[in-house]
Every structure is written in structure tokens, then in C-alpha cells.
Design a protein around this motif. Structure first.
Motif, PDB file in Angstrom:
ATOM      1  N   PHE A  69      -5.320  25.507 -17.918  1.00  0.00           N
ATOM      2  CA  PHE A  69      -6.441  24.592 -18.115  1.00  0.00           C
ATOM      3  C   PHE A  69      -7.642  25.338 -18.669  1.00  0.00           C
ATOM      4  O   PHE A  69      -7.747  26.553 -18.567  1.00  0.00           O
ATOM      5  CB  PHE A  69      -6.829  23.897 -16.808  1.00  0.00           C
ATOM      6  N   GLU A  92     -16.886  19.160 -15.687  1.00  0.00           N
ATOM      7  CA  GLU A  92     -16.014  19.424 -14.536  1.00  0.00           C
ATOM      8  C   GLU A  92     -16.600  20.530 -13.667  1.00  0.00           C
ATOM      9  O   GLU A  92     -16.613  20.418 -12.440  1.00  0.00           O
ATOM     10  CB  GLU A  92     -14.619  19.861 -15.000  1.00  0.00           C
ATOM     11  N   ARG A  96      -9.333  20.513  -1.015  1.00  0.00           N
ATOM     12  CA  ARG A  96      -8.812  19.675  -2.093  1.00  0.00           C
ATOM     13  C   ARG A  96      -9.511  18.342  -2.002  1.00  0.00           C
ATOM     14  O   ARG A  96      -9.609  17.753  -0.938  1.00  0.00           O
ATOM     15  CB  ARG A  96      -7.306  19.470  -1.957  1.00  0.00           C
ATOM     16  N   SER A 101     -10.527  14.665  -4.679  1.00  0.00           N
ATOM     17  CA  SER A 101      -9.868  13.774  -5.637  1.00  0.00           C
ATOM     18  C   SER A 101      -9.758  14.369  -7.038  1.00  0.00           C
ATOM     19  O   SER A 101      -9.044  13.840  -7.884  1.00  0.00           O
ATOM     20  CB  SER A 101     -10.628  12.444  -5.718  1.00  0.00           C
ATOM     21  N   GLU A 102     -10.431  15.490  -7.293  1.00  0.00           N
ATOM     22  CA  GLU A 102     -10.460  16.047  -8.637  1.00  0.00           C
ATOM     23  C   GLU A 102     -10.119  17.529  -8.733  1.00  0.00           C
ATOM     24  O   GLU A 102      -9.679  17.992  -9.780  1.00  0.00           O
ATOM     25  CB  GLU A 102     -11.871  15.855  -9.215  1.00  0.00           C
ATOM     26  N   PRO A 132      -8.690  22.214 -11.627  1.00  0.00           N
ATOM     27  CA  PRO A 132      -8.657  20.750 -11.782  1.00  0.00           C
ATOM     28  C   PRO A 132      -7.263  20.197 -11.475  1.00  0.00           C
ATOM     29  O   PRO A 132      -6.256  20.765 -11.909  1.00  0.00           O
ATOM     30  CB  PRO A 132      -9.024  20.519 -13.245  1.00  0.00           C
ATOM     31  N   LEU A 133      -7.216  19.101 -10.739  1.00  0.00           N
ATOM     32  CA  LEU A 133      -5.930  18.469 -10.427  1.00  0.00           C
ATOM     33  C   LEU A 133      -5.219  17.993 -11.683  1.00  0.00           C
ATOM     34  O   LEU A 133      -3.983  17.925 -11.706  1.00  0.00           O
ATOM     35  CB  LEU A 133      -6.134  17.289  -9.470  1.00  0.00           C
ATOM     36  N   ARG A 134      -5.956  17.693 -12.736  1.00  0.00           N
ATOM     37  CA  ARG A 134      -5.351  17.219 -13.979  1.00  0.00           C
ATOM     38  C   ARG A 134      -4.399  18.240 -14.584  1.00  0.00           C
ATOM     39  O   ARG A 134      -3.559  17.912 -15.410  1.00  0.00           O
ATOM     40  CB  ARG A 134      -6.424  16.847 -14.997  1.00  0.00           C
ATOM     41  N   SER A 135      -4.500  19.506 -14.161  1.00  0.00           N
ATOM     42  CA  SER A 135      -3.674  20.558 -14.748  1.00  0.00           C
ATOM     43  C   SER A 135      -2.284  20.666 -14.109  1.00  0.00           C
ATOM     44  O   SER A 135      -1.457  21.423 -14.592  1.00  0.00           O
ATOM     45  CB  SER A 135      -4.394  21.904 -14.663  1.00  0.00           C
ATOM     46  N   SER A 166       1.532  19.492 -12.973  1.00  0.00           N
ATOM     47  CA  SER A 166       2.662  18.639 -13.331  1.00  0.00           C
ATOM     48  C   SER A 166       3.082  17.837 -12.114  1.00  0.00           C
ATOM     49  O   SER A 166       2.661  18.116 -10.984  1.00  0.00           O
ATOM     50  CB  SER A 166       3.844  19.483 -13.808  1.00  0.00           C
ATOM     51  N   ASN A 167       3.946  16.902 -12.330  1.00  0.00           N
ATOM     52  CA  ASN A 167       4.429  16.015 -11.276  1.00  0.00           C
ATOM     53  C   ASN A 167       5.010  16.809 -10.103  1.00  0.00           C
ATOM     54  O   ASN A 167       5.904  17.614 -10.274  1.00  0.00           O
ATOM     55  CB  ASN A 167       5.484  15.066 -11.859  1.00  0.00           C
ATOM     56  N   ASP A 207       1.252  19.473  -7.323  1.00  0.00           N
ATOM     57  CA  ASP A 207       0.078  19.336  -6.470  1.00  0.00           C
ATOM     58  C   ASP A 207       0.487  19.435  -4.999  1.00  0.00           C
ATOM     59  O   ASP A 207      -0.091  20.205  -4.223  1.00  0.00           O
ATOM     60  CB  ASP A 207      -0.613  18.003  -6.771  1.00  0.00           C
TER      61      ASP A 207
END
Length: 176
Positions: free
Chosen positions: A20, A26, A134, A136-137, A152-155, A157-158, A161
Motif C-alpha cells: 500500500f 488516510e 484495529r 473500521s479503517e 490500511p484495511l483496504r490493503s 486480500s480476502n 484481515d
């Protein structure tokens, strides 16, 4: 991966890799969350505003000008410090630290975190970290008295997390 433990082969969990680049917005949001957990800004703002209000009241009623100024000045300083920490300082830090704008490649393993940017390539042991959070973001990892890392949690994969949350619980301890 497999390893030989106590006379038998065991499957070890695979590493968790993320890549990321954290944006300015952010970073500011993450720092604000960090400061809110460390500084208690709502309490400080309320205390500062009350001190200012009581001080102004005392100054206007001329009951005690000295006490009024002793309340107004620290109240203004406290409110200013909170505003500076929450709204100004995160932007100043992000703008002044070129390394924050680099692409980060992190690999989380049981032994530690492999940390790679264009200037850094090292492995950090889990003992460096003393707590984590941790929301929400972000994951916020705390190391040292004033040092934090944001992921960032957006980084993720399924499923990664949840795996990282379990790994952090095993290696650092429960979340704040």
C-alpha cells in the motif's frame, strides 16, 4: 510451508502480504484516531472551554481579575494544543516525512514483520511492538512511547484481515 516439529511435520500458516501507499487523508485520519486513544481530546477540550468560560466570567464581573487570567490563559493554551494535535500536526508530519509517501510492502509472519520500501528492507521482531488497535479503517501498531505504524484495511486480500488479527493476538496480545 512445512516444518519438522517434535518428530512430525506440521503446516505453518502462510505469511500475510500487503502492499500500500498511504495517502495524506488516510494518514491524517489514522493519526487522529491514534491521538484520540492516547490524549483524550474531548476531556481536554471540555476542560479548556470551562476554564476559559469561568475565567471570562470572573474578568467581566471584576471579582477576581488575577484568577480570571489564571483560568483563561491555560484554558486557551489547552484548547490550542488539542486543536494543533488533532488538526494541524498530522498534516505537518505527513508533509515533512517523504518516507510516508512511499509504497510499503509488508509481510507478516510468526517471527515478525518484513518491512520493505524503496529505502528500507528489514525484518522487525514482534517484541518491538507493545500494543495494537484495529478500527473500521486501519490497524494501528504501537512501538515505543510515541511511535506508531498504520496499515490500511483496504490493503488486505480476502480473509487476510482475520488472519492478521489472530496473528497480532498471538504475538503482541489482545487489542486495545
Amino acid at each position: 510451508t512445512q516444518t519438522f516439529v517434535n518428530g512430525r511435520h506440521e503446516n505453518l500458516p502462510e505469511s500475510i502480504s500487503v502492499t500500500f501507499t498511504i495517502t495524506g487523508n488516510e494518514y491524517v485520519r489514522a493519526m487522529r484516531r491514534h491521538y484520540k486513544t492516547q490524549l483524550q481530546p474531548k476531556r481536554d477540550l471540555v476542560g479548556g472551554v470551562i476554564a476559559i468560560a469561568v475565567g471570562v466570567y470572573l474578568l467581566n464581573t471584576l471579582r477576581s481579575a488575577t484568577l480570571g487570567w489564571f483560568l483563561v490563559v491555560p484554558g486557551v493554551i489547552l484548547v490550542s494544543l488539542v486543536i494543533h494535535a488533532i488538526y494541524v500536526l498530522p498534516w505537518l508530519i505527513y508533509r515533512s516525512q517523504p518516507k510516508l509517501k512511499d509504497e510499503y510492502q509488508l509481510e507478516f509472519r510468526d517471527e515478525g514483520i518484513r518491512f520493505k520500501t524503496k529505502e528500507i528492507d528489514s525484518t522487525l521482531k514482534w517484541s518491538l511492538y507493545h500494543s495494537w488497535l484495529r478500527d473500521s479503517e486501519f490497524y494501528i501498531l504501537y512501538h515505543g512511547p510515541r511511535a506508531v505504524s498504520f496499515i490500511p484495511l483496504r490493503s488486505f486480500s480476502n480473509g487476510d484481515d482475520d488472519r492478521l488479527m489472530a496473528l497480532l493476538g498471538r504475538t503482541i496480545g489482545p487489542s486495545l
